[in-house]
Design a protein around this motif. Structure first.
Motif, PDB file in Angstrom:
ATOM      1  N   ARG A 163       0.793  -0.677  -9.276  1.00  0.00           N
ATOM      2  CA  ARG A 163      -0.434  -0.436  -8.591  1.00  0.00           C
ATOM      3  C   ARG A 163      -1.695  -1.366  -8.655  1.00  0.00           C
ATOM      4  N   GLU A 189      -3.046  -2.363 -11.357  1.00  0.00           N
ATOM      5  CA  GLU A 189      -4.209  -1.754 -12.174  1.00  0.00           C
ATOM      6  C   GLU A 189      -4.165  -2.344 -13.656  1.00  0.00           C
ATOM      7  N   GLU A 202       4.076   3.717  -4.701  1.00  0.00           N
ATOM      8  CA  GLU A 202       2.910   3.668  -5.309  1.00  0.00           C
ATOM      9  C   GLU A 202       2.286   2.491  -5.129  1.00  0.00           C
ATOM     10  N   ARG A 203       3.002   1.471  -4.560  1.00  0.00           N
ATOM     11  CA  ARG A 203       2.384  -0.032  -4.253  1.00  0.00           C
ATOM     12  C   ARG A 203       1.321  -0.086  -3.602  1.00  0.00           C
ATOM     13  N   ARG A 204       0.116  -0.345  -3.858  1.00  0.00           N
ATOM     14  CA  ARG A 204      -1.103  -0.489  -3.110  1.00  0.00           C
ATOM     15  C   ARG A 204      -0.882  -1.576  -2.116  1.00  0.00           C
ATOM     16  N   PRO A 205      -1.539  -1.663  -0.780  1.00  0.00           N
ATOM     17  CA  PRO A 205      -1.358  -2.486   0.089  1.00  0.00           C
ATOM     18  C   PRO A 205      -2.200  -3.870  -0.211  1.00  0.00           C
TER      19      PRO A 205
END
Length: 264
Positions: free
Chosen positions: A217, A219, A261-264
């Motif tokens: 993600r 984070e 769940e990977r964020r763009p």
């Protein structure tokens, strides 16, 4: 085989209904809600495709009609927020299935549920297994470990603070729900009276799960392992929700995260 699936619109139920149909079963879905516009109706009286039966497990309303002509009941309905209601519904289902002459019932449970003290949902699952074993029907229990979305949800809840606070040592063996659906359908159609199970391919601490979750993600919260002297946490640290010797799925936690769940 004609199979009635309770909880057929839930997370596991949807995957299992698809898998049952793909494996040649004739499927009927039981739900408390009315049928959606595109669902086949009772008037069609056809087992050619999955179709809808409205009924209530707790009151028993609609159950006798839903069970008519059924070879096997697959009980996948559950409500983690109301475990006592779950048990009430299971008792009603077992009694009504027996009265209707249904020969077989498969019930879904959780690996290690009986070994996690102080958690009402797990206690109800263990009590449900006892009820199923005591039924005069031909029964079996199919157990799975925690699904990937549940673990992700736990981490999202714990990650609302600037720090990620985790119970120290907690272990899980998470599994892809689609793989469980396929294995559960296969077990149901096998007619076996032996219990079945499917667990994830990896036993991981919650800390390891969280590290991968944050990496995918993008984070970077500080992770703090918190020692919690609670019986349930000690049981998790002892691996009570894992079963390394059980049949395993193939999809790994990191693979699922990359897809969901990977964020763009």
């Amino acid at each position: 085989m004609r199979v009635l699936v309770t909880g057929g619109t839930g997370t596991l139920g949807r995957e299992t209904v698809k898998a049952l149909a793909a494996q040649g079963a004739q499927v009927r879905v039981l739900s408390r809600r009315p049928a959606p516009p595109d669902a086949p109706t009772w008037a069609e009286q056809s087992w050619a495709e999955p179709f809808w039966a409205q009924g209530d497990l707790v009151t028993g309303e609609g159950l006798p009609a839903a069970l008519r002509g059924v070879d096997t009941v697959l009980h996948a309905a559950h409500d983690p927020q109301r475990p006592a209601r779950d048990l009430q519904g299971l008792r009603m289902l077992l009694a009504t299935a027996e009265a209707a002459g249904v020969p077989r019932l498969v019930s879904v449970s959780i690996v290690g549920a009986a070994d996690i003290p102080g958690v009402p949902y797990y206690r109800a699952k263990a009590q449900g297994e006892t009820l199923v074993r005591g039924s005069p029907l031909d029964t079996s229990v199919f157990r799975a470990t925690q699904f990937f979305p549940l673990i992700a949800g736990i981490l999202a809840t714990l990650g609302r603070l600037p720090w990620l606070l985790l119970p120290r040592g907690a272990q899980f063996q998470p599994i892809d729900v689609g793989e469980v659906g396929v294995a559960l359908a296969r077990h149901t159609l096998s007619g076996s009276s032996q219990d079945g199970a499917l667990v994830g391919p990896e036993v991981l601490t919650l800390r390891a799960l969280a590290d991968t979750w944050q990496r995918v993600r993008g984070e970077h919260r500080r992770v703090v392992d918190v020692p919690l002297p609670l019986p349930a946490v000690r049981a998790l640290a002892a691996g009570r929700l894992t079963s390394p010797g059980a049949p395993r799925g193939e999809r790994r936690w990191a693979e699922w995260l990359e897809a969901h769940e990977r964020r763009p």
